[in-house]
Motif scaffolding. Structure first.
Motif, mmCIF file in Angstrom:
data_model
loop_
_atom_site.group_PDB
_atom_site.id
_atom_site.type_symbol
_atom_site.label_atom_id
_atom_site.label_comp_id
_atom_site.label_asym_id
_atom_site.label_seq_id
_atom_site.Cartn_x
_atom_site.Cartn_y
_atom_site.Cartn_z
ATOM 1 N N SER A 1 -11.075 4.263 -14.447
ATOM 2 C CA SER A 1 -11.959 3.089 -14.481
ATOM 3 C C SER A 1 -13.177 3.322 -15.365
ATOM 4 C CB SER A 1 -12.426 2.751 -13.072
ATOM 5 O OG SER A 1 -13.207 3.824 -12.562
ATOM 6 N N LYS B 1 -4.799 0.986 -11.987
ATOM 7 C CA LYS B 1 -5.257 0.455 -10.704
ATOM 8 C C LYS B 1 -4.897 1.345 -9.521
ATOM 9 C CE LYS B 1 -6.215 -3.451 -12.872
ATOM 10 N NZ LYS B 1 -7.594 -3.866 -13.141
ATOM 11 N N SER C 1 -6.138 6.844 -10.502
ATOM 12 C CA SER C 1 -6.578 5.637 -11.201
ATOM 13 C C SER C 1 -7.698 6.000 -12.178
ATOM 14 C CB SER C 1 -7.026 4.553 -10.211
ATOM 15 O OG SER C 1 -7.991 5.059 -9.316
ATOM 16 N N TRP D 1 -3.535 0.871 -6.214
ATOM 17 C CA TRP D 1 -2.818 -0.221 -5.530
ATOM 18 C C TRP D 1 -1.760 0.420 -4.632
ATOM 19 C CZ3 TRP D 1 -4.643 -4.312 -4.006
ATOM 20 C CH2 TRP D 1 -3.901 -5.435 -3.691
ATOM 21 N N ASP E 1 -7.938 -7.649 -11.405
ATOM 22 C CA ASP E 1 -7.786 -6.967 -10.125
ATOM 23 C C ASP E 1 -7.066 -7.910 -9.162
ATOM 24 O OD1 ASP E 1 -8.781 -4.526 -10.825
ATOM 25 O OD2 ASP E 1 -10.853 -5.122 -10.495
#
Ligand code: DP6
Length: 342
Positions: A34, A16, A32, A18, A290
């Motif tokens: 994805s 993530k 990150s 963050w 998330d």
């Protein structure tokens, strides 16, 4: 001037984003990773028009005017693109999501990726994938990951020109699925942008950052090797790490002191526990989440039917449960639709 239409998919982070080191430029505290989501996409058309005195932003097939805060975020992003192209023209923008807002998939990633691509094409700006990713990032951080295709890594850097996303593997590299289960249709209590700002308050944030280089290596390697077990274990641990940071970031809201942010709902927790039970029963499944109550189940394609049955029987245990379930496969990156399709 020409009207350009672009399509971009939302993405689901396995590692993530963050926390930021620069909130104005959306420079992330860490890399990150994805995957683009096949059934969650935004289609955006942009046409610059010299007769306009301001940008006109319309949403959905019925073309309803966007609310002021969304309109100003879009106009600010168009300003970046206008600056790049050295023009001052305003634009008509039409944007539509294939998924309902409130199904727990953030539309900012697909939205800003599609807007960036359509506006650049309309202004005949010939940018590389890397340059488009950098530009999309400035609209919303996670949008930079929706530009390349398939499985993607976004690099953290103190330099804006070095923080962009790049493909790790093509969409057809691995047939894993994301079963998205939106357990609540109501707006989440705190936006991601606000959540990013609280991360440094948590005493556990430095520990999270220290563990990430190894986790990134493991997850990147597991994707390349199609090693579902290592992948799932690391992805699930990573999701909990984000929520630990959120839950341990004291702040004030409406003058009240709060010990942290709880994005989960009771149904979220039930699904997390059920995922562990399904795994004990032999199913190959892991979860990620998330900054919201929506649960994403990650599984090989072969487990899909059994898992959908298990989710549906859990849902039917309480009549008030109005879950929204969606199946996503790895998807392509952002692209321009040709005029006939648009
Ligand atoms: C929890 O990209 O929505 O979904 O850059 O402020 O627009 P801004 O934030 P955003 O943050 C997404 C956070 C996340 C994790 C992730 O997608 O990596």
């Amino acid at each position: 001037m020409r009207k350009s239409t672009a399509v971009a998919h939302a993405n689901l982070a396995f590692v993530k984003y963050w926390g930021k080191i620069d909130h104005a430029l959306n420079l992330p505290a860490n890399n990150s990773i994805s995957m683009n989501l096949s059934n969650a996409k935004t289609t955006t058309s942009v046409q610059f028009d010299e007769s306009l005195f301001g940008d006109e932003i319309l949403i959905g097939s019925e073309g309803r005017p966007a609310n002021p805060s969304f309109s100003s975020r879009v106009s600010n992003h168009l300003d970046r693109i206008r600056k790049e192209a050295n023009v001052t023209l305003h634009a008509h923008v039409w944007t539509e999501n294939s998924f309902a807002t409130g199904v727990g998939i953030a539309s900012s990633a697909s939205g800003f990726a599609a807007l960036t691509m359509a506006a650049c094409h309309a202004l005949e700006l010939d940018l590389s994938e890397k340059e488009l990713s950098i530009l999309a990032r400035k609209g919303s951080g996670s949008a930079c990951r929706s530009i390349p295709s398939g499985f993607v890594e976004w690099f953290a850097s103190e330099k804006s020109e070095e923080s962009f996303a790049r493909q790790i593997a093509k969409p057809d590299h691995w047939d894993i699925l994301d079963i998205t289960i939106a357990v609540s249709q109501s707006e989440k209590k705190m936006s991601s942008s606000a959540g990013h700002k609280l991360t440094t308050i948590s005493p556990f944030f430095p520990t999270r950052l220290a563990t990430l280089p190894e986790r990134l290596n493991l997850i990147r390697r597991a994707i390349l090797d199609r090693d579902f077990e290592t992948f799932g274990q690391e992805v699930e641990t990573e999701a909990i790490s984000l929520h630990l940071i959120a839950m341990s970031s004291p702040h004030k809201d409406s003058d009240a002191w709060l010990s942290g942010v709880y994005y989960w709902m009771p149904d979220t927790l039930e699904l997390l526990i059920a995922t562990q039970d399904w795994r004990k029963d032999g199913l190959q499944v892991y979860f990620t989440l998330d900054a919201g109550p929506t649960v994403h189940l990650i599984c090989p394609d072969s487990e899909k039917d059994q898992l959908l049955d298990a989710v549906s029987s859990l849902q039917s245990q309480r009549s008030e449960r109005l879950w929204n379930v969606m199946v996503n496969r790895p998807a392509e990156g952002a692209y321009i639709m040709n005029q006939e399709e648009a």
